[in-house]
Motif scaffolding. Structure first.
Motif, mmCIF file in Angstrom:
data_model
loop_
_atom_site.group_PDB
_atom_site.id
_atom_site.type_symbol
_atom_site.label_atom_id
_atom_site.label_comp_id
_atom_site.label_asym_id
_atom_site.label_seq_id
_atom_site.Cartn_x
_atom_site.Cartn_y
_atom_site.Cartn_z
ATOM 1 N N LEU A 259 22.723 0.285 41.407
ATOM 2 C CA LEU A 259 22.371 1.673 41.710
ATOM 3 C C LEU A 259 20.871 1.927 41.558
ATOM 4 O O LEU A 259 20.259 2.625 42.374
ATOM 5 N N ILE B 145 22.625 6.498 33.122
ATOM 6 C CA ILE B 145 23.779 6.820 32.270
ATOM 7 C C ILE B 145 24.577 5.546 31.974
ATOM 8 O O ILE B 145 25.001 5.306 30.846
ATOM 9 N N LEU B 146 24.754 4.725 33.009
ATOM 10 C CA LEU B 146 25.486 3.463 32.825
ATOM 11 C C LEU B 146 24.703 2.503 31.933
ATOM 12 O O LEU B 146 25.281 1.831 31.070
ATOM 13 N N LEU C 250 22.658 8.412 37.385
ATOM 14 C CA LEU C 250 23.928 7.721 37.204
ATOM 15 C C LEU C 250 23.679 6.298 36.701
ATOM 16 O O LEU C 250 24.362 5.811 35.791
ATOM 17 N N ALA D 15 24.921 -0.720 37.122
ATOM 18 C CA ALA D 15 23.736 0.135 36.981
ATOM 19 C C ALA D 15 22.535 -0.453 37.710
ATOM 20 O O ALA D 15 21.753 0.274 38.333
ATOM 21 N N SER E 44 20.242 11.857 41.557
ATOM 22 C CA SER E 44 21.615 11.684 41.067
ATOM 23 C C SER E 44 21.957 10.204 40.951
ATOM 24 O O SER E 44 22.579 9.769 39.976
ATOM 25 N N ILE E 45 21.528 9.420 41.955
ATOM 26 C CA ILE E 45 21.753 7.967 41.927
ATOM 27 C C ILE E 45 21.013 7.355 40.740
ATOM 28 O O ILE E 45 21.552 6.533 39.993
#
Length: 207
Positions: A50, A15-16, A12, A47, A8-9
């Motif tokens: 993360l 996605i960014l 994400l 991003a 998930s990290i």
């Protein structure tokens, strides 16, 4: 930590990263030339933070290396665009020292387990080398962009940036396929389209 949290990290972050490219792409299409909005660098910074965490949780040194090398270039471009000073002071300090905080946090008995990162049985040496080479090339695009921006005192994304992006993405895609890493695969597959499109736009404007 559970795999779904780790992925998930990573997703994400991707996605960014993809969002920054979409914003840059749409802005460039409207102007019919390559534009570098400040949102591109802001999303890049978050991003990168993360994905650095994701790389450690996956025990993947190649990912960590790539993010660690570009992190401060994102900050520098925000400075050149005059946007960095608009961040709250506390946030600036946290973002500036985030890589150091993460490194300290993940100490093993006050010592980073470098051996664990380099001797991950899931990643043979030749594949780790491929991943590192791919990340270095992908990172060089920002080093090139940084030098270009410093010389011109303007935050822009020149042709060399997009060319290195294309080459680096192809190598990282190869690494992702062999490593069976869906986060890297999806993120860089999408990027290939935009890198190619920006090269086309630059060529069109130069003709």
């Amino acid at each position: 930590m559970k795999d779904w949290i780790i992925y998930s990290i990573g997703f994400l972050a991707q996605i960014l990263f993809s969002s920054r490219l979409v914003i840059q792409w749409i802005t460039s299409e409207k102007q019919r030339k390559v534009i570098t909005p400040s949102t591109f660098w802001t999303l890049s910074l978050v991003a990168s933070f993360l994905l650095f965490i994701y790389g450690y949780l996956r025990l993947d040194f190649a990912i960590m290396l790539g993010q660690g090398l570009t992190y401060f270039i994102y900050i520098r471009n925000l400075q050149l665009q005059g946007k960095w000073v608009k961040f709250p002071k506390l946030m600036r300090y946290l973002l500036m020292f985030a890589p150091l905080f993460i490194t300290i946090f993940y100490y093993n008995n006050n010592k980073i387990d470098i051996e664990l990162l380099f001797k991950n049985e899931a990643i043979p040496v030749w594949l780790l080398v491929l991943g590192i080479v791919a990340q270095i090339i992908f990172t060089l695009r920002f080093v090139y962009q940084w030098i270009y921006a410093e010389r011109n005192k303007e935050s822009t994304l020149p042709m060399g940036f997009w060319l290195l992006s294309l080459i680096g993405a192809i190598l990282i895609l190869s690494y992702a396929i062999i490593r069976k890493d869906p986060v890297l695969f999806i993120g860089h597959l999408f990027g290939l389209i935009i890198y190619s499109r920006n090269l086309y736009l630059i060529k069109q404007n130069n003709d």
